[in-house]
Design a protein around this motif. Structure first.
Motif, PDB file in Angstrom:
ATOM      1  N   PRO A  18       0.826  -1.221   0.000  1.00 38.42           N
ATOM      2  CA  PRO A  18       0.000   0.000   0.000  1.00 38.42           C
ATOM      3  C   PRO A  18       0.856   1.265   0.000  1.00 38.42           C
ATOM      4  N   ILE A  19       1.619   1.449  -1.045  1.00 37.27           N
ATOM      5  CA  ILE A  19       2.617   2.521  -1.099  1.00 37.27           C
ATOM      6  C   ILE A  19       1.979   3.910  -1.064  1.00 37.27           C
ATOM      7  N   VAL A  20       0.983   4.141  -1.888  1.00 36.06           N
ATOM      8  CA  VAL A  20       0.355   5.464  -1.926  1.00 36.06           C
ATOM      9  C   VAL A  20      -0.381   5.741  -0.615  1.00 36.06           C
ATOM     10  N   THR A  21      -1.020   4.721  -0.066  1.00 37.39           N
ATOM     11  CA  THR A  21      -1.681   4.879   1.238  1.00 37.39           C
ATOM     12  C   THR A  21      -0.665   5.295   2.295  1.00 37.39           C
ATOM     13  N   ASN A  22       0.513   4.693   2.271  1.00 46.88           N
ATOM     14  CA  ASN A  22       1.558   5.055   3.234  1.00 46.88           C
ATOM     15  C   ASN A  22       2.029   6.488   3.042  1.00 46.88           C
ATOM     16  N   LEU A  23       2.101   6.956   1.799  1.00 47.52           N
ATOM     17  CA  LEU A  23       2.485   8.349   1.560  1.00 47.52           C
ATOM     18  C   LEU A  23       1.493   9.308   2.214  1.00 47.52           C
ATOM     19  N   VAL A  24       0.217   8.968   2.132  1.00 48.94           N
ATOM     20  CA  VAL A  24      -0.823   9.819   2.728  1.00 48.94           C
ATOM     21  C   VAL A  24      -0.792   9.708   4.246  1.00 48.94           C
ATOM     22  N   ARG A  25      -0.834   8.490   4.742  1.00 50.40           N
ATOM     23  CA  ARG A  25      -0.955   8.254   6.181  1.00 50.40           C
ATOM     24  C   ARG A  25       0.308   8.634   6.958  1.00 50.40           C
ATOM     25  N   ASN A  26       1.466   8.198   6.474  1.00 49.31           N
ATOM     26  CA  ASN A  26       2.695   8.365   7.250  1.00 49.31           C
ATOM     27  C   ASN A  26       3.466   9.647   6.956  1.00 49.31           C
ATOM     28  N   TYR A  27       3.199  10.249   5.792  1.00 50.64           N
ATOM     29  CA  TYR A  27       3.990  11.425   5.399  1.00 50.64           C
ATOM     30  C   TYR A  27       3.117  12.650   5.115  1.00 50.64           C
ATOM     31  N   ASN A  28       1.817  12.533   5.379  1.00 49.06           N
ATOM     32  CA  ASN A  28       0.893  13.664   5.260  1.00 49.06           C
ATOM     33  C   ASN A  28       0.913  14.295   3.865  1.00 49.06           C
ATOM     34  N   LEU A  29       1.041  13.472   2.830  1.00 46.75           N
ATOM     35  CA  LEU A  29       1.080  13.961   1.455  1.00 46.75           C
ATOM     36  C   LEU A  29      -0.264  13.718   0.784  1.00 46.75           C
ATOM     37  N   SER A  30      -0.569  14.529  -0.205  1.00 49.43           N
ATOM     38  CA  SER A  30      -1.752  14.294  -1.022  1.00 49.43           C
ATOM     39  C   SER A  30      -1.281  14.029  -2.443  1.00 49.43           C
ATOM     40  N   PHE A  31      -2.147  13.450  -3.232  1.00 54.28           N
ATOM     41  CA  PHE A  31      -1.725  13.020  -4.557  1.00 54.28           C
ATOM     42  C   PHE A  31      -2.868  13.114  -5.553  1.00 54.28           C
ATOM     43  N   ASN A  32      -2.485  13.100  -6.813  1.00 56.24           N
ATOM     44  CA  ASN A  32      -3.429  13.006  -7.921  1.00 56.24           C
ATOM     45  C   ASN A  32      -2.789  12.049  -8.915  1.00 56.24           C
ATOM     46  N   ILE A  33      -3.351  10.868  -9.054  1.00 61.62           N
ATOM     47  CA  ILE A  33      -2.817   9.885  -9.990  1.00 61.62           C
ATOM     48  C   ILE A  33      -3.334  10.224 -11.377  1.00 61.62           C
ATOM     49  N   LEU A  34      -2.415  10.459 -12.294  1.00 61.58           N
ATOM     50  CA  LEU A  34      -2.775  10.831 -13.653  1.00 61.58           C
ATOM     51  C   LEU A  34      -2.826   9.622 -14.583  1.00 61.58           C
ATOM     52  N   LYS A  35      -1.903   8.695 -14.380  1.00 63.42           N
ATOM     53  CA  LYS A  35      -1.879   7.462 -15.164  1.00 63.42           C
ATOM     54  C   LYS A  35      -1.241   6.386 -14.307  1.00 63.42           C
ATOM     55  N   ALA A  36      -1.674   5.148 -14.526  1.00 64.53           N
ATOM     56  CA  ALA A  36      -1.055   4.053 -13.786  1.00 64.53           C
ATOM     57  C   ALA A  36      -1.236   2.747 -14.541  1.00 64.53           C
ATOM     58  N   HIS A  37      -0.201   1.967 -14.550  1.00 68.29           N
ATOM     59  CA  HIS A  37      -0.227   0.602 -15.070  1.00 68.29           C
ATOM     60  C   HIS A  37       0.520  -0.251 -14.057  1.00 68.29           C
ATOM     61  N   ILE A  38      -0.245  -0.934 -13.215  1.00 71.65           N
ATOM     62  CA  ILE A  38       0.344  -1.747 -12.164  1.00 71.65           C
ATOM     63  C   ILE A  38      -0.406  -3.076 -12.141  1.00 71.65           C
ATOM     64  N   PHE A  39       0.326  -4.149 -12.308  1.00 76.28           N
ATOM     65  CA  PHE A  39      -0.257  -5.481 -12.348  1.00 76.28           C
ATOM     66  C   PHE A  39       0.448  -6.370 -11.328  1.00 76.28           C
ATOM     67  N   PRO A  40      -0.249  -7.349 -10.761  1.00 81.13           N
ATOM     68  CA  PRO A  40       0.386  -8.252  -9.798  1.00 81.13           C
ATOM     69  C   PRO A  40       1.595  -8.966 -10.408  1.00 81.13           C
ATOM     70  N   ARG A  41       2.647  -9.055  -9.628  1.00 77.71           N
ATOM     71  CA  ARG A  41       3.875  -9.768  -9.982  1.00 77.71           C
ATOM     72  C   ARG A  41       4.561  -9.226 -11.240  1.00 77.71           C
ATOM     73  N   LYS A  42       4.283  -7.979 -11.603  1.00 83.35           N
ATOM     74  CA  LYS A  42       4.957  -7.332 -12.727  1.00 83.35           C
ATOM     75  C   LYS A  42       5.385  -5.943 -12.291  1.00 83.35           C
TER      76      LYS A  42
END
Length: 146
Positions: A18-42
């Motif tokens: 949960p990388i993006v969740t950790n950025l929000v929770r642990n580092y008080n950052l906000s984000f806007n995902i513009l594009k993403a290609h993330i697949f299991p085990r790749k």
């Protein structure tokens, strides 16, 4: 408040974390995902805008690098070729930041580049091809995300 456009390249070993969740929770950052290609085990790729105060932002980047995420900053920019634009307004329907909007009563399409997040939705939508990407990484990212 610091805001930067980033390309994150995730090794296959961490795509299930949960990388993006950790950025929000642990580092008080906000984000806007513009594009993403993330697949299991790749390997994964994400283009995002990351925002926060400088100290939290730098701590968040260190966290990403420590877990093996390759972080690249991109100099973004979209510009409009006013000679090609015929003011159809198609781009205004997809612009998430309101950088492209119709000014009334003139019915003129206005482009406020300082509000643009370089998400490239307008580039794909514009029938006249008047919206132009202004950073070299765009071609590379489009090829990777295709």
């Amino acid at each position: 408040m610091l805001a930067r456009m980033l390309v994150l390249r995730f090794p296959k070993e961490v795509v299930d974390k949960p990388i993006v969740t950790n950025l929000v929770r642990n580092y008080n950052l906000s984000f806007n995902i513009l594009k993403a290609h993330i697949f299991p085990r790749k390997e994964g790729l994400m283009v995002m805008e990351l925002r926060g105060n400088r100290k939290d932002y730098e701590r968040g980047l260190k966290y990403l690098k420590d877990i093996g995420v390759k972080v690249e900053s991109i100099g973004q920019g979209i510009r409009r070729d006013d000679e090609k634009c015929y003011q159809c307004g198609a781009c205004t329907a997809v612009c998430p930041t309101g950088a492209l909007h119709i000014e009334r009563p003139e019915m003129e399409v206005v482009f406020e580049s300082e509000r643009c997040s370089a998400c490239e939705l307008c580039v794909k939508t514009c029938p006249a091809r008047a919206m132009i990407v202004m950073f070299d990484k765009a071609v590379e990212l489009e090829e990777e995300l295709a």
